[in-house]
Write a protein that holds these residues in place. Structure first.
Motif, PDB file in Angstrom:
ATOM      1  N   ALA A  76       3.528  -6.724  -9.432  1.00  0.00           N
ATOM      2  CA  ALA A  76       4.090  -6.125  -8.223  1.00  0.00           C
ATOM      3  C   ALA A  76       5.500  -6.655  -7.962  1.00  0.00           C
ATOM      4  O   ALA A  76       6.397  -5.905  -7.568  1.00  0.00           O
ATOM      5  CB  ALA A  76       3.185  -6.411  -7.026  1.00  0.00           C
ATOM      6  N   GLY A  77       5.699  -7.946  -8.220  1.00  0.00           N
ATOM      7  CA  GLY A  77       7.011  -8.546  -7.995  1.00  0.00           C
ATOM      8  C   GLY A  77       8.073  -8.071  -8.968  1.00  0.00           C
ATOM      9  O   GLY A  77       9.259  -8.066  -8.637  1.00  0.00           O
ATOM     10  N   TYR A 109       7.842  -3.428  -8.554  1.00  0.00           N
ATOM     11  CA  TYR A 109       7.933  -2.726  -7.277  1.00  0.00           C
ATOM     12  C   TYR A 109       8.819  -3.482  -6.297  1.00  0.00           C
ATOM     13  O   TYR A 109       8.969  -4.687  -6.389  1.00  0.00           O
ATOM     14  CB  TYR A 109       6.539  -2.567  -6.644  1.00  0.00           C
ATOM     15  CG  TYR A 109       5.607  -1.706  -7.453  1.00  0.00           C
ATOM     16  CD1 TYR A 109       5.612  -0.326  -7.328  1.00  0.00           C
ATOM     17  CD2 TYR A 109       4.718  -2.276  -8.361  1.00  0.00           C
ATOM     18  CE1 TYR A 109       4.761   0.469  -8.073  1.00  0.00           C
ATOM     19  CE2 TYR A 109       3.861  -1.493  -9.119  1.00  0.00           C
ATOM     20  CZ  TYR A 109       3.886  -0.124  -8.963  1.00  0.00           C
ATOM     21  OH  TYR A 109       3.051   0.662  -9.711  1.00  0.00           O
ATOM     22  N   THR A 110       9.347  -2.731  -5.368  1.00  0.00           N
ATOM     23  CA  THR A 110      10.009  -3.295  -4.202  1.00  0.00           C
ATOM     24  C   THR A 110       9.125  -2.948  -3.001  1.00  0.00           C
ATOM     25  O   THR A 110       8.200  -2.133  -3.122  1.00  0.00           O
ATOM     26  CB  THR A 110      11.399  -2.678  -3.992  1.00  0.00           C
ATOM     27  OG1 THR A 110      11.243  -1.267  -3.731  1.00  0.00           O
ATOM     28  CG2 THR A 110      12.297  -2.894  -5.205  1.00  0.00           C
ATOM     29  N   PHE A 111       9.438  -3.533  -1.862  1.00  0.00           N
ATOM     30  CA  PHE A 111       8.669  -3.197  -0.663  1.00  0.00           C
ATOM     31  C   PHE A 111       8.761  -1.699  -0.386  1.00  0.00           C
ATOM     32  O   PHE A 111       7.777  -1.055  -0.056  1.00  0.00           O
ATOM     33  CB  PHE A 111       9.180  -4.002   0.544  1.00  0.00           C
ATOM     34  CG  PHE A 111       8.433  -3.691   1.801  1.00  0.00           C
ATOM     35  CD1 PHE A 111       7.184  -4.241   2.028  1.00  0.00           C
ATOM     36  CD2 PHE A 111       8.982  -2.832   2.752  1.00  0.00           C
ATOM     37  CE1 PHE A 111       6.475  -3.937   3.184  1.00  0.00           C
ATOM     38  CE2 PHE A 111       8.281  -2.529   3.907  1.00  0.00           C
ATOM     39  CZ  PHE A 111       7.024  -3.085   4.132  1.00  0.00           C
ATOM     40  N   GLU A 112       9.936  -1.148  -0.580  1.00  0.00           N
ATOM     41  CA  GLU A 112      10.146   0.277  -0.311  1.00  0.00           C
ATOM     42  C   GLU A 112       9.353   1.150  -1.274  1.00  0.00           C
ATOM     43  O   GLU A 112       8.797   2.179  -0.882  1.00  0.00           O
ATOM     44  CB  GLU A 112      11.645   0.627  -0.387  1.00  0.00           C
ATOM     45  CG  GLU A 112      12.469   0.053   0.738  1.00  0.00           C
ATOM     46  CD  GLU A 112      12.774  -1.444   0.563  1.00  0.00           C
ATOM     47  OE1 GLU A 112      12.733  -1.962  -0.574  1.00  0.00           O
ATOM     48  OE2 GLU A 112      13.024  -2.100   1.586  1.00  0.00           O
ATOM     49  N   SER A 113       9.289   0.753  -2.554  1.00  0.00           N
ATOM     50  CA  SER A 113       8.538   1.584  -3.503  1.00  0.00           C
ATOM     51  C   SER A 113       7.026   1.446  -3.306  1.00  0.00           C
ATOM     52  O   SER A 113       6.280   2.377  -3.592  1.00  0.00           O
ATOM     53  CB  SER A 113       8.924   1.257  -4.953  1.00  0.00           C
ATOM     54  OG  SER A 113       8.532  -0.042  -5.316  1.00  0.00           O
ATOM     55  N   LEU A 114       6.585   0.303  -2.804  1.00  0.00           N
ATOM     56  CA  LEU A 114       5.151   0.145  -2.507  1.00  0.00           C
ATOM     57  C   LEU A 114       4.737   0.952  -1.283  1.00  0.00           C
ATOM     58  O   LEU A 114       3.635   1.475  -1.219  1.00  0.00           O
ATOM     59  CB  LEU A 114       4.790  -1.323  -2.269  1.00  0.00           C
ATOM     60  CG  LEU A 114       4.544  -2.172  -3.498  1.00  0.00           C
ATOM     61  CD1 LEU A 114       4.326  -3.629  -3.097  1.00  0.00           C
ATOM     62  CD2 LEU A 114       3.373  -1.666  -4.304  1.00  0.00           C
ATOM     63  N   THR A 115       5.632   1.043  -0.307  1.00  0.00           N
ATOM     64  CA  THR A 115       5.277   1.718   0.940  1.00  0.00           C
ATOM     65  C   THR A 115       5.850   3.126   1.050  1.00  0.00           C
ATOM     66  O   THR A 115       5.601   3.798   2.054  1.00  0.00           O
ATOM     67  CB  THR A 115       5.752   0.889   2.142  1.00  0.00           C
ATOM     68  OG1 THR A 115       7.176   0.728   2.066  1.00  0.00           O
ATOM     69  CG2 THR A 115       5.071  -0.463   2.187  1.00  0.00           C
ATOM     70  N   GLY A 131       3.131   3.516  -5.291  1.00  0.00           N
ATOM     71  CA  GLY A 131       2.978   2.385  -4.388  1.00  0.00           C
ATOM     72  C   GLY A 131       1.730   2.505  -3.534  1.00  0.00           C
ATOM     73  O   GLY A 131       1.012   1.525  -3.319  1.00  0.00           O
ATOM     74  N   TYR A 132       1.458   3.728  -3.048  1.00  0.00           N
ATOM     75  CA  TYR A 132       0.251   3.945  -2.257  1.00  0.00           C
ATOM     76  C   TYR A 132      -1.001   3.668  -3.089  1.00  0.00           C
ATOM     77  O   TYR A 132      -1.979   3.120  -2.573  1.00  0.00           O
ATOM     78  CB  TYR A 132       0.198   5.372  -1.708  1.00  0.00           C
ATOM     79  CG  TYR A 132       1.314   5.708  -0.750  1.00  0.00           C
ATOM     80  CD1 TYR A 132       1.839   4.759   0.125  1.00  0.00           C
ATOM     81  CD2 TYR A 132       1.844   6.987  -0.713  1.00  0.00           C
ATOM     82  CE1 TYR A 132       2.866   5.074   1.002  1.00  0.00           C
ATOM     83  CE2 TYR A 132       2.867   7.314   0.160  1.00  0.00           C
ATOM     84  CZ  TYR A 132       3.373   6.360   1.010  1.00  0.00           C
ATOM     85  OH  TYR A 132       4.387   6.682   1.870  1.00  0.00           O
ATOM     86  N   LEU A 147      -1.396  -0.095  -3.270  1.00  0.00           N
ATOM     87  CA  LEU A 147      -1.915  -0.602  -1.998  1.00  0.00           C
ATOM     88  C   LEU A 147      -3.382  -0.222  -1.797  1.00  0.00           C
ATOM     89  O   LEU A 147      -4.174  -1.026  -1.290  1.00  0.00           O
ATOM     90  CB  LEU A 147      -1.055  -0.100  -0.840  1.00  0.00           C
ATOM     91  CG  LEU A 147       0.393  -0.617  -0.834  1.00  0.00           C
ATOM     92  CD1 LEU A 147       1.191   0.044   0.288  1.00  0.00           C
ATOM     93  CD2 LEU A 147       0.439  -2.131  -0.720  1.00  0.00           C
TER      94      LEU A 147
END
Length: 152
Positions: free
Chosen positions: A70-71, A74-80, A85-86, A89
């Motif tokens: 994940a680190g 992905y970025t926070f934006e791509s996860l959310t 990203g969904y 999660l």
């Protein structure tokens, strides 16, 4: 892409296969004979105890390998903010739910077996293991969607 990602992905998937397979095995192959009283309490306790330890060790592996991936991927934006990203999660949420269900279900069985009982603890654990099995199937489906290069 980080050169370590293929190793992390392989370890992650190996533990996921072992863990989800173990959950499905206990729910579909071990619990039904336990409900009928057709399995030895010691064998049931041993199998469920091993699943509990596999679940706990897998949790450590998932945190290490999944956290690394994940680190790096992905970025926070791509996860959310993306379908991929969904899915990640959703898989994390499913992992927590399945782990909790396995812990509760195995605790009920192990406590009952320690008290010399078989059918009652199996019956008490049934909804937890069946729920974990159903969510394990959902987890595998989410992983398959995530692995598909053509869907996203």
């Amino acid at each position: 892409m980080d050169a370590l990602n293929p190793v992390m992905w392989s370890v992650h998937v190996a533990f996921a296969v072992l863990w989800t397979g173990g959950v499905l095995f206990v729910a579909l192959a071990v619990l039904p004979p336990a409900l009928r009283g057709e399995i030895d309490g010691g064998a049931l306790g041993s199998i469920v105890g091993r699943l509990r330890w596999i679940s706990r060790i897998a949790a450590l592996a998932f945190v290490a390998t999944g956290g690394h991936m994940a680190g790096t991927l992905y970025t926070f934006e791509s996860l959310t903010g993306s379908a991929r990203g969904y899915l990640v999660l959703a898989m994390i949420a499913l992992w927590f739910l399945i782990t909790g269900l396995v812990e509760v279900g195995s605790g009920k069985i192990l406590d009952g077996v320690d008290a010399g009982k078989l059918r009652e603890p199996a019956r008490d654990a049934k909804p937890f293991f069946y729920g974990a099995a159903g969510l394990s199937v959902a987890l595998v489906v989410a992983a398959g969607l995530l692995a598909s290069p053509t869907l996203f």
